[in-house]
Design a protein around this motif. Structure first.
Motif, PDB file in Angstrom:
ATOM      1  N   SER A  63     -64.142 -20.906  24.018  1.00 54.58           N
ATOM      2  CA  SER A  63     -63.376 -22.068  24.486  1.00 54.58           C
ATOM      3  C   SER A  63     -63.515 -22.348  25.976  1.00 54.58           C
ATOM      4  O   SER A  63     -62.810 -23.221  26.501  1.00 54.58           O
ATOM      5  CB  SER A  63     -61.907 -21.893  24.122  1.00 54.58           C
ATOM      6  N   LEU A  66     -63.792 -26.261  28.050  1.00 57.13           N
ATOM      7  CA  LEU A  66     -63.617 -27.338  27.074  1.00 57.13           C
ATOM      8  C   LEU A  66     -62.791 -28.465  27.694  1.00 57.13           C
ATOM      9  O   LEU A  66     -61.888 -28.217  28.501  1.00 57.13           O
ATOM     10  CB  LEU A  66     -62.905 -26.822  25.824  1.00 57.13           C
ATOM     11  N   ILE A  77     -67.206 -27.291  20.294  1.00 54.26           N
ATOM     12  CA  ILE A  77     -67.157 -25.997  19.616  1.00 54.26           C
ATOM     13  C   ILE A  77     -68.081 -25.986  18.405  1.00 54.26           C
ATOM     14  O   ILE A  77     -68.827 -25.023  18.191  1.00 54.26           O
ATOM     15  CB  ILE A  77     -65.707 -25.631  19.220  1.00 54.26           C
TER      16      ILE A  77
END
Length: 143
Positions: A63, A66, A77
């Protein structure tokens, strides 16, 4: 017509050590070391290493950087997971989850923990060789 070779007898002093060697190979103890990245260990040898924080580490890695928009983040993702490294990530993530499950099933209460045969445990000893020595002494089998 083929000739038969006489049977060769193997001396008992050769057979017994080989039998003992194969027996000890099959009965070797299964060793797990359960810890996290904040509690480093030494001398792990052939033990299975279970890092309790590995799943969190992998989630953070996936993550990183992001965007705040959930739709854009989901697309990024998915893109990351569809690469060769993404496939490797999925395998590593599944292993990390299995490691957590295995550690939980043993009822581990402190780390580091060195576990032998899912039965014997030493808590708080970062030197795996020393922990194994303590376990073997407690079992009455000094190494």
């Amino acid at each position: 017509m083929p000739t038969r070779q006489p049977l060769t007898r193997i001396p008992l002093k050769v057979v017994l050590p080989l039998a003992f060697l194969s027996l000890t190979t099959f009965t070797q103890a299964q060793t797990w070391v359960i810890t996290d990245q904040s509690h480093p260990i030494t001398s792990p040898g052939p033990a299975r290493i279970i890092l309790l924080d590995q799943q969190q580490h992998l989630e953070s890695e996936l993550s990183r950087a992001l965007p705040s928009d959930p739709h854009q983040a989901a697309a990024i993702i998915q893109s990351r997971l569809n690469t060769a490294s993404g496939k490797r990530f999925q395998t590593d993530f599944a292993k990390a989850q299995q490691d957590l499950t295995d550690a939980w099933s043993l009822g581990i209460t402190k780390i580091p923990a060195v576990v032998v045969d899912r039965r014997y445990v030493v808590y708080g000893e970062p030197d795996v060789a020393k922990a194994l020595f303590l376990i073997n002494n407690a079992k009455g089998q000094p190494r």
